[in-house]
Design a protein around this motif. Structure first.
Motif, PDB file in Angstrom:
ATOM      1  N   ASP A  80      -1.351   5.036 -10.268  1.00  0.00           N
ATOM      2  CA  ASP A  80      -1.698   6.029 -11.279  1.00  0.00           C
ATOM      3  C   ASP A  80      -1.229   7.430 -10.885  1.00  0.00           C
ATOM      4  N   GLY A  81      -1.255   7.743  -9.586  1.00  0.00           N
ATOM      5  CA  GLY A  81      -0.761   9.044  -9.142  1.00  0.00           C
ATOM      6  C   GLY A  81       0.697   9.237  -9.482  1.00  0.00           C
ATOM      7  N   ALA A  82       1.508   8.205  -9.283  1.00  0.00           N
ATOM      8  CA  ALA A  82       2.931   8.270  -9.620  1.00  0.00           C
ATOM      9  C   ALA A  82       3.132   8.389 -11.127  1.00  0.00           C
ATOM     10  N   MET A  83       2.313   7.682 -11.902  1.00  0.00           N
ATOM     11  CA  MET A  83       2.480   7.740 -13.357  1.00  0.00           C
ATOM     12  C   MET A  83       2.190   9.123 -13.917  1.00  0.00           C
ATOM     13  N   TYR A  84       1.169   9.778 -13.396  1.00  0.00           N
ATOM     14  CA  TYR A  84       0.911  11.149 -13.849  1.00  0.00           C
ATOM     15  C   TYR A  84       2.097  12.054 -13.532  1.00  0.00           C
ATOM     16  N   MET A  85       2.732  11.840 -12.389  1.00  0.00           N
ATOM     17  CA  MET A  85       3.931  12.614 -12.058  1.00  0.00           C
ATOM     18  C   MET A  85       5.054  12.330 -13.056  1.00  0.00           C
ATOM     19  N   CYS A  86       5.191  11.077 -13.465  1.00  0.00           N
ATOM     20  CA  CYS A  86       6.222  10.709 -14.435  1.00  0.00           C
ATOM     21  C   CYS A  86       5.994  11.403 -15.779  1.00  0.00           C
ATOM     22  N   PHE A  87       4.766  11.334 -16.279  1.00  0.00           N
ATOM     23  CA  PHE A  87       4.473  11.979 -17.557  1.00  0.00           C
ATOM     24  C   PHE A  87       4.734  13.476 -17.498  1.00  0.00           C
ATOM     25  N   GLU A  88       4.426  14.094 -16.366  1.00  0.00           N
ATOM     26  CA  GLU A  88       4.684  15.517 -16.203  1.00  0.00           C
ATOM     27  C   GLU A  88       6.190  15.788 -16.228  1.00  0.00           C
ATOM     28  N   ALA A  89       6.971  14.938 -15.558  1.00  0.00           N
ATOM     29  CA  ALA A  89       8.429  15.110 -15.532  1.00  0.00           C
ATOM     30  C   ALA A  89       9.039  14.893 -16.916  1.00  0.00           C
TER      31      ALA A  89
ATOM     32  N   ASP B  73      -8.100   0.622   2.466  1.00  0.00           N
ATOM     33  CA  ASP B  73      -7.553   1.466   3.535  1.00  0.00           C
ATOM     34  C   ASP B  73      -7.691   2.925   3.109  1.00  0.00           C
ATOM     35  N   PRO B  74      -8.871   3.490   3.262  1.00  0.00           N
ATOM     36  CA  PRO B  74      -9.123   4.858   2.792  1.00  0.00           C
ATOM     37  C   PRO B  74      -8.270   5.927   3.472  1.00  0.00           C
ATOM     38  N   SER B  75      -7.504   5.536   4.486  1.00  0.00           N
ATOM     39  CA  SER B  75      -6.667   6.527   5.171  1.00  0.00           C
ATOM     40  C   SER B  75      -5.417   6.890   4.381  1.00  0.00           C
ATOM     41  N   THR B  76      -5.120   6.166   3.304  1.00  0.00           N
ATOM     42  CA  THR B  76      -3.862   6.407   2.581  1.00  0.00           C
ATOM     43  C   THR B  76      -4.056   6.344   1.073  1.00  0.00           C
ATOM     44  N   ARG B  77      -3.222   7.109   0.385  1.00  0.00           N
ATOM     45  CA  ARG B  77      -3.101   7.022  -1.084  1.00  0.00           C
ATOM     46  C   ARG B  77      -1.738   6.453  -1.467  1.00  0.00           C
ATOM     47  N   GLY B  78      -0.969   5.996  -0.484  1.00  0.00           N
ATOM     48  CA  GLY B  78       0.368   5.520  -0.760  1.00  0.00           C
ATOM     49  C   GLY B  78       1.402   6.605  -0.525  1.00  0.00           C
ATOM     50  N   ILE B  79       2.630   6.363  -1.004  1.00  0.00           N
ATOM     51  CA  ILE B  79       3.737   7.284  -0.733  1.00  0.00           C
ATOM     52  C   ILE B  79       4.390   7.741  -2.038  1.00  0.00           C
ATOM     53  N   PRO B  80       4.284   9.043  -2.360  1.00  0.00           N
ATOM     54  CA  PRO B  80       5.084   9.565  -3.471  1.00  0.00           C
ATOM     55  C   PRO B  80       6.509   9.812  -2.962  1.00  0.00           C
ATOM     56  N   VAL B  81       7.476   9.277  -3.640  1.00  0.00           N
ATOM     57  CA  VAL B  81       8.858   9.404  -3.175  1.00  0.00           C
ATOM     58  C   VAL B  81       9.382  10.823  -3.376  1.00  0.00           C
ATOM     59  N   PHE B  82       8.913  11.504  -4.424  1.00  0.00           N
ATOM     60  CA  PHE B  82       9.389  12.855  -4.738  1.00  0.00           C
ATOM     61  C   PHE B  82       8.226  13.834  -4.805  1.00  0.00           C
ATOM     62  N   LYS B  83       8.528  15.104  -4.587  1.00  0.00           N
ATOM     63  CA  LYS B  83       7.625  16.170  -4.984  1.00  0.00           C
ATOM     64  C   LYS B  83       7.790  16.381  -6.486  1.00  0.00           C
TER      65      LYS B  83
ATOM     66  N   ARG C  64       0.818  -1.210   0.000  1.00  0.00           N
ATOM     67  CA  ARG C  64       0.000   0.000   0.000  1.00  0.00           C
ATOM     68  C   ARG C  64       0.857   1.267   0.000  1.00  0.00           C
ATOM     69  N   THR C  65       2.015   1.188  -0.663  1.00  0.00           N
ATOM     70  CA  THR C  65       2.860   2.379  -0.796  1.00  0.00           C
ATOM     71  C   THR C  65       2.898   2.877  -2.241  1.00  0.00           C
ATOM     72  N   ALA C  66       2.278   2.120  -3.197  1.00  0.00           N
ATOM     73  CA  ALA C  66       2.098   2.658  -4.546  1.00  0.00           C
ATOM     74  C   ALA C  66       1.223   3.905  -4.440  1.00  0.00           C
ATOM     75  N   TYR C  67       1.602   4.973  -5.141  1.00  0.00           N
ATOM     76  CA  TYR C  67       0.931   6.261  -4.986  1.00  0.00           C
ATOM     77  C   TYR C  67      -0.263   6.359  -5.938  1.00  0.00           C
ATOM     78  N   LEU C  68      -1.453   6.465  -5.374  1.00  0.00           N
ATOM     79  CA  LEU C  68      -2.694   6.464  -6.140  1.00  0.00           C
ATOM     80  C   LEU C  68      -3.315   7.848  -6.219  1.00  0.00           C
ATOM     81  N   MET C  69      -4.153   8.052  -7.225  1.00  0.00           N
ATOM     82  CA  MET C  69      -4.889   9.306  -7.352  1.00  0.00           C
ATOM     83  C   MET C  69      -5.979   9.413  -6.288  1.00  0.00           C
ATOM     84  N   LYS C  70      -6.546   8.278  -5.931  1.00  0.00           N
ATOM     85  CA  LYS C  70      -7.599   8.233  -4.920  1.00  0.00           C
ATOM     86  C   LYS C  70      -7.187   7.252  -3.833  1.00  0.00           C
ATOM     87  N   PRO C  71      -7.783   7.329  -2.651  1.00  0.00           N
ATOM     88  CA  PRO C  71      -7.387   6.436  -1.548  1.00  0.00           C
ATOM     89  C   PRO C  71      -7.561   4.959  -1.876  1.00  0.00           C
ATOM     90  N   TYR C  72      -6.812   4.136  -1.161  1.00  0.00           N
ATOM     91  CA  TYR C  72      -6.932   2.688  -1.298  1.00  0.00           C
ATOM     92  C   TYR C  72      -8.347   2.253  -0.915  1.00  0.00           C
TER      93      TYR C  72
END
Length: 540
Positions: A347-356, A312-322, A301-309
């Motif tokens: 998916d949250g991490a992937m959107y960050m990748c495409f932006e980078a 486990d709705p308390s987390t969206r995972g962990i983005p390693v970078f800003k 549950r550390t993959a970074y998602l656009m919406k909560p798990y």
């Protein structure tokens, strides 16, 4: 001509000449691909002849993303990969210490535990590992490698207490009193890893050779590998020296393209200042792309998602970078001659990748940068289209479904999972797709990966008919991903990936015609011989 291999069923992966009967090899390259008569017409008194008696041959398999040094390292650890309970993990740890006469005070490491398949359905903690030993420092990594668990001794040596601040890009779990439970996630793992004793170059060479020989036994002739932080010191110069010496000695049975894990801007700039860039090296060992981990794993549950798990709705995972940090790393590498590939599972991490990627390309436009995303598990329709629109390579990992199909829907819900693990969609949309195992997270054996890819079943054949069967790969797609697709990912499509005149003579003789056996039996196919550079590097 040095070698003629005749009477074979050569599956060439060359669309202009898809099947052949024989090949001729000189100076490590194919000089003729055709009939027995055509090849034998080129023989001389020095030509060796091998008669395959009808056996099938494919190009050498190319692993587009794994951790060869980490896999080699894992072979020296307690193997928890098939443990069914925490008690079994404890027993294996005790047995390892006894059988290896590990002195008190010396480190014991383990890897591969998976809470999803454990009887207790929970993560292990320091309290479990303390039952193995409180005299030895212990560190046991989860199957995904994004979580490690330390015992009380290791936590004490690391100096982690309830007063220790949480690290950026990571988290260690604490109990109700604020004391660490032993679970270290993402960047917090290095609070433990950084105090484990390192291995010297000669030790690394022995470990890598051992692992590479296993790879060759599975028909793997090329690996694209992330190794810079596999060992405690994270000394990339030591890693590079080890591979260069092995390449110069011509003892490695695989070709290596190093995916350079450099997650800090100063470390990246220091690497570039030394003149390193993608493509430096030779056909045996080369510098590859900058590789970054932008999030964690779905299982942890550390993959970074656009919406909560979903579970486990308390987390969206962990983005390693800003985003600005990722942009700076990407553009610095891109503008200084490095390809870029990023690990992203959510998916949250992937959107960050495409932006980078866009930021880097806007800053330094290049005609063919070959950006890539590794794993790409939790996707949506927009992300699937972005791979095609922006010409980003998809480093697909079908084999992860052996584990993930049992928990993916519970993690993200029925709606999100429909557009996830859509590897067939990516192929059908004309995206550049290569296939990887992420070994030691999953099996190094390409036949296991191909089997899961074309059946969408786990190793036990579950579920009947396959999970999301509309996403089953064709056999052509699966083989392409492991050959030409992976060659493209390392700018090598003109050198390898197919059995074609002028290309490197890397190929695999297999026990069955992979196109003739039922898909459920592909995982049972054995490798008879592996050739690298026209030389036999493995024989069954």
């Amino acid at each position: 001509m040095d070698l003629a291999i005749i009477n074979g069923n050569f599956i060439t992966m060359n669309k202009d000449n898809p099947r052949a009967q024989a090949v001729g090899i000189k100076d490590g390259k194919f000089i003729k691909v055709g009939s027995n008569e055509e090849v034998l017409s080129l023989k001389d008194s020095f030509t060796e002849i091998i008669d395959l008696q009808g056996k099938s041959v494919t190009p050498g398999f190319n692993e587009s993303h794994l951790h060869l040094l980490n896999y080699a390292y894992s072979l020296t650890k307690v193997d928890c990969s098939d443990a069914e309970s925490i008690d079994e993990i404890i027993e294996r740890g005790r047995k390892f210490i006894a059988e290896n006469n590990v002195e008190p005070g010396n480190w014991v490491q383990g890897r591969g535990w998976n809470d999803v398949t454990l009887k207790e359905k929970r993560e292990i903690t320091k309290y479990d590992l303390d039952k193995i030993s409180t005299e030895h420092p212990l560190s046991f990594s989860r199957i995904c490698e994004h979580i490690t668990v330390a015992n009380s001794k290791a936590i004490e040596l690391a100096g982690v207490t309830k007063d220790t601040p949480q690290p950026i890009g990571g988290h260690f779990d604490v109990d109700e009193d604020g004391n660490p439970t032993g679970i270290f996630r993402e960047n917090s793992r290095y609070m433990i890893y950084d105090i484990i004793p390192d291995i010297d170059v000669e030790g690394m060479k022995k470990m890598i050779l051992n692992a590479a020989k296993i790879a060759a036994s599975y028909g793997v002739t090329s690996v694209q590998t992330d190794d810079f932080e596999a060992l405690p010191s994270k000394d990339y110069e030591k890693v590079l020296r080890t591979y260069r010496e092995l390449a110069d000695e011509r003892t490695l049975p695989v070709r290596v393209y190093e995916q350079c894990l450099l997650p800090h801007i100063d470390r990246l700039k220091g690497f570039l200042a030394k003149g390193y860039k993608t493509g430096m090296g030779d056909d045996f060992f080369r510098i590859g792309p900058l590789k970054l981990l932008t999030d964690g794993s779905l299982g942890g549950r550390t993959a970074y998602l656009m919406k909560p798990y979903n579970d486990d709705p308390s987390t969206r995972g962990i983005p390693v970078f800003k985003q600005e940090e990722l942009n700076e790393l990407a553009s610095t590498a891109h503008c200084n001659g490095m390809q870029i590939v990023f690990h992203a599972i959510g998916d949250g991490a992937m959107y960050m990748c495409f932006e980078a990627f866009k930021y880097a390309q806007d800053k330094c436009p290049k005609e063919d940068p070959r950006f890539g995303i590794i794993h790409l598990q939790i996707t949506d329709e927009k992300i699937l289209n972005l791979f095609k629109e922006r010409n980003v390579i998809a480093y697909a990992e079908p084999i992860c479904l052996n584990n993930d199909l049992h928990m993916a829907e519970s993690r993200v819900g029925a709606e999100r999972v429909k557009a996830s693990y859509n590897y067939r969609t990516l192929f059908d949309n004309g995206v550049h797709v290569c296939i990887s195992s992420d070994c030691p997270v999953d099996s190094l054996n390409p036949m296991n990966n191909i089997y899961v890819g074309v059946t969408r079943k786990d190793y036990k054949g579950y579920p009947e008919g396959g999970w999301m069967p509309e996403q089953r790969l064709t056999l052509d797609q699966a083989l392409y991903g492991f050959t030409m697709g992976s060659a493209y990912a390392s700018f090598d499509e003109h050198k390898k990936g197919s059995i074609e005149e002028g290309k490197l003579a890397d190929m695999v003789v297999i026990s069955e015609d992979i196109y003739a056996v039922p898909h459920d039996e592909i995982k049972d196919i054995k490798v008879e011989m592996t050739f690298m550079n026209g030389n036999i590097v493995y024989k069954r």
